[in-house]
Design a protein around this motif. Structure first.
Motif, mmCIF file in Angstrom:
data_model
loop_
_atom_site.group_PDB
_atom_site.id
_atom_site.type_symbol
_atom_site.label_atom_id
_atom_site.label_comp_id
_atom_site.label_asym_id
_atom_site.label_seq_id
_atom_site.Cartn_x
_atom_site.Cartn_y
_atom_site.Cartn_z
ATOM 1 N N ARG A 90 68.892 -52.925 -72.821
ATOM 2 C CA ARG A 90 68.243 -54.080 -72.196
ATOM 3 C C ARG A 90 66.877 -54.374 -72.834
ATOM 4 N NH1 ARG A 90 65.170 -57.686 -70.947
ATOM 5 N NH2 ARG A 90 64.919 -58.595 -68.909
ATOM 6 N N ASP A 91 66.124 -53.325 -73.126
ATOM 7 C CA ASP A 91 64.780 -53.516 -73.672
ATOM 8 C C ASP A 91 64.747 -53.490 -75.203
ATOM 9 O OD1 ASP A 91 65.367 -50.820 -73.817
ATOM 10 O OD2 ASP A 91 63.334 -50.173 -73.344
ATOM 11 N N ASP A 92 65.920 -53.444 -75.826
ATOM 12 C CA ASP A 92 66.036 -53.458 -77.288
ATOM 13 C C ASP A 92 67.449 -53.936 -77.621
ATOM 14 O OD1 ASP A 92 65.748 -53.129 -80.019
ATOM 15 O OD2 ASP A 92 66.079 -50.963 -79.950
ATOM 16 N N CYS A 93 67.625 -55.250 -77.623
ATOM 17 C CA CYS A 93 68.970 -55.813 -77.720
ATOM 18 C C CYS A 93 69.087 -56.787 -78.882
ATOM 19 C CB CYS A 93 69.308 -56.522 -76.398
ATOM 20 S SG CYS A 93 70.987 -57.146 -76.356
ATOM 21 N N TRP A 94 69.909 -56.408 -79.870
ATOM 22 C CA TRP A 94 70.218 -57.281 -80.989
ATOM 23 C C TRP A 94 71.686 -57.663 -80.901
ATOM 24 C CZ3 TRP A 94 67.947 -54.823 -86.093
ATOM 25 C CH2 TRP A 94 66.561 -54.721 -85.984
ATOM 26 N N THR A 95 72.014 -58.831 -81.401
ATOM 27 C CA THR A 95 73.411 -59.235 -81.514
ATOM 28 C C THR A 95 73.574 -60.051 -82.787
ATOM 29 O OG1 THR A 95 75.319 -60.139 -80.331
ATOM 30 C CG2 THR A 95 73.261 -61.408 -80.207
ATOM 31 N N CYS A 96 74.794 -60.114 -83.258
ATOM 32 C CA CYS A 96 75.105 -60.862 -84.478
ATOM 33 C C CYS A 96 75.972 -62.060 -84.104
ATOM 34 C CB CYS A 96 75.853 -59.944 -85.446
ATOM 35 S SG CYS A 96 76.384 -60.765 -86.955
ATOM 36 N N ILE A 97 75.612 -63.221 -84.615
ATOM 37 C CA ILE A 97 76.423 -64.431 -84.450
ATOM 38 C C ILE A 97 76.582 -65.050 -85.832
ATOM 39 C CG2 ILE A 97 76.680 -66.677 -83.333
ATOM 40 C CD1 ILE A 97 74.757 -65.694 -81.147
ATOM 41 N N ARG A 98 77.814 -65.129 -86.262
ATOM 42 C CA ARG A 98 78.162 -65.706 -87.566
ATOM 43 C C ARG A 98 77.357 -65.109 -88.718
ATOM 44 N NH1 ARG A 98 78.858 -69.483 -83.874
ATOM 45 N NH2 ARG A 98 80.925 -70.383 -83.703
ATOM 46 N N GLY A 99 77.232 -63.795 -88.714
ATOM 47 C CA GLY A 99 76.590 -63.100 -89.816
ATOM 48 C C GLY A 99 75.081 -63.011 -89.750
ATOM 49 N N MET A 100 74.483 -63.625 -88.735
ATOM 50 C CA MET A 100 73.030 -63.569 -88.581
ATOM 51 C C MET A 100 72.703 -62.721 -87.348
ATOM 52 S SD MET A 100 72.312 -65.244 -91.211
ATOM 53 C CE MET A 100 70.586 -65.594 -91.234
ATOM 54 N N VAL A 101 71.697 -61.874 -87.466
ATOM 55 C CA VAL A 101 71.332 -60.945 -86.394
ATOM 56 C C VAL A 101 70.083 -61.451 -85.676
ATOM 57 C CG1 VAL A 101 70.683 -58.564 -85.846
ATOM 58 C CG2 VAL A 101 72.356 -59.027 -87.655
ATOM 59 N N TYR A 102 70.144 -61.452 -84.359
ATOM 60 C CA TYR A 102 69.046 -61.939 -83.524
ATOM 61 C C TYR A 102 68.622 -60.849 -82.540
ATOM 62 C CZ TYR A 102 70.634 -66.467 -85.219
ATOM 63 O OH TYR A 102 70.988 -67.509 -86.020
ATOM 64 N N ASN A 103 67.316 -60.746 -82.326
ATOM 65 C CA ASN A 103 66.775 -59.881 -81.284
ATOM 66 C C ASN A 103 66.742 -60.740 -80.019
ATOM 67 O OD1 ASN A 103 65.334 -58.336 -79.501
ATOM 68 N ND2 ASN A 103 63.588 -58.004 -80.840
ATOM 69 N N VAL A 104 67.709 -60.553 -79.135
ATOM 70 C CA VAL A 104 67.809 -61.389 -77.941
ATOM 71 C C VAL A 104 67.073 -60.772 -76.745
ATOM 72 C CG1 VAL A 104 69.911 -62.584 -78.645
ATOM 73 C CG2 VAL A 104 70.086 -60.460 -77.337
ATOM 74 N N THR A 105 66.357 -59.686 -76.970
ATOM 75 C CA THR A 105 65.592 -59.046 -75.894
ATOM 76 C C THR A 105 64.661 -60.031 -75.188
ATOM 77 O OG1 THR A 105 65.662 -57.007 -77.208
ATOM 78 C CG2 THR A 105 64.173 -57.046 -75.312
ATOM 79 N N PRO A 106 63.852 -60.812 -75.921
ATOM 80 C CA PRO A 106 62.951 -61.732 -75.228
ATOM 81 C C PRO A 106 63.674 -62.849 -74.484
ATOM 82 C CG PRO A 106 62.468 -61.677 -77.604
ATOM 83 C CD PRO A 106 63.661 -60.823 -77.365
#
Length: 168
Positions: free
Chosen positions: A71-87
């Motif tokens: 929850r406090d350190d969450c990355w995900t990949c969408i179409r080959g790009m990685v995003y830090n979605v934590t904020p």
């Protein structure tokens, strides 16, 4: 006379259509005050480092992506790009639970199932960590192919040589 289309819009199977019961099929949660889409846009444009990388873009390996699954350190990949979605957790209309389904993994399929039409690139631009690394060839795999090739070449030469030989 009005030109009325034969099909209704949005299509009956569309997630944009409100079902008869008033539920759209998407799980939305009540957001805290100050966490609307406009609040997110304001926050994303605030100049704060939302990636945690101080503006650097990195190449993210599968192993590195898997480490960021909390929850406090969450990355995900969408179409080959990685995003830090934590904020973005507190701003997501589906809530934390929905975002956590894609924590530390490629969430492209999950994203497309719910809202393919959303311009995530614009919404998460300030959260971009980098691009997923392409999978490197397994060490030694090339050597195995070279060995097989040489073995087949050797067999070919042996068969060719011995088939043209005459014995006294």
């Amino acid at each position: 006379m009005l030109n009325i289309p034969s099909q209704s819009f949005p299509a009956p199977s569309s997630q944009q259509r409100v079902s008869p019961s008033g539920q759209s099929g998407r799980n939305k949660v009540a957001l805290k005050p100050g966490h609307s889409l406009m609040d997110w846009i304001r926050f994303a444009k605030s100049g704060k480092d939302l990636t945690g990388l101080r503006g650097r873009l990195i190449e993210v390996t599968q192993d590195e992506l898997h480490k960021h699954n909390k929850r406090d350190d969450c990355w995900t990949c969408i179409r080959g790009m990685v995003y830090n979605v934590t904020p973005y957790m507190d701003y997501h209309p589906g809530g934390e639970e929905e975002l956590m389904k894609a924590a530390g993994i490629d969430g492209t399929d999950l994203f497309d199932q719910v809202h393919r039409w959303v311009n995530y690139e614009s919404m998460l631009k300030e959260c971009l960590v980098g691009r997923m690394a392409t999978k490197a060839a397994t060490p030694g795999k090339g050597k195995k192919h070279k060995f097989v090739f040489l073995l087949i070449l050797g067999l070919y030469i042996d068969l060719h040589f011995f088939s043209n030989c005459t014995y006294p």
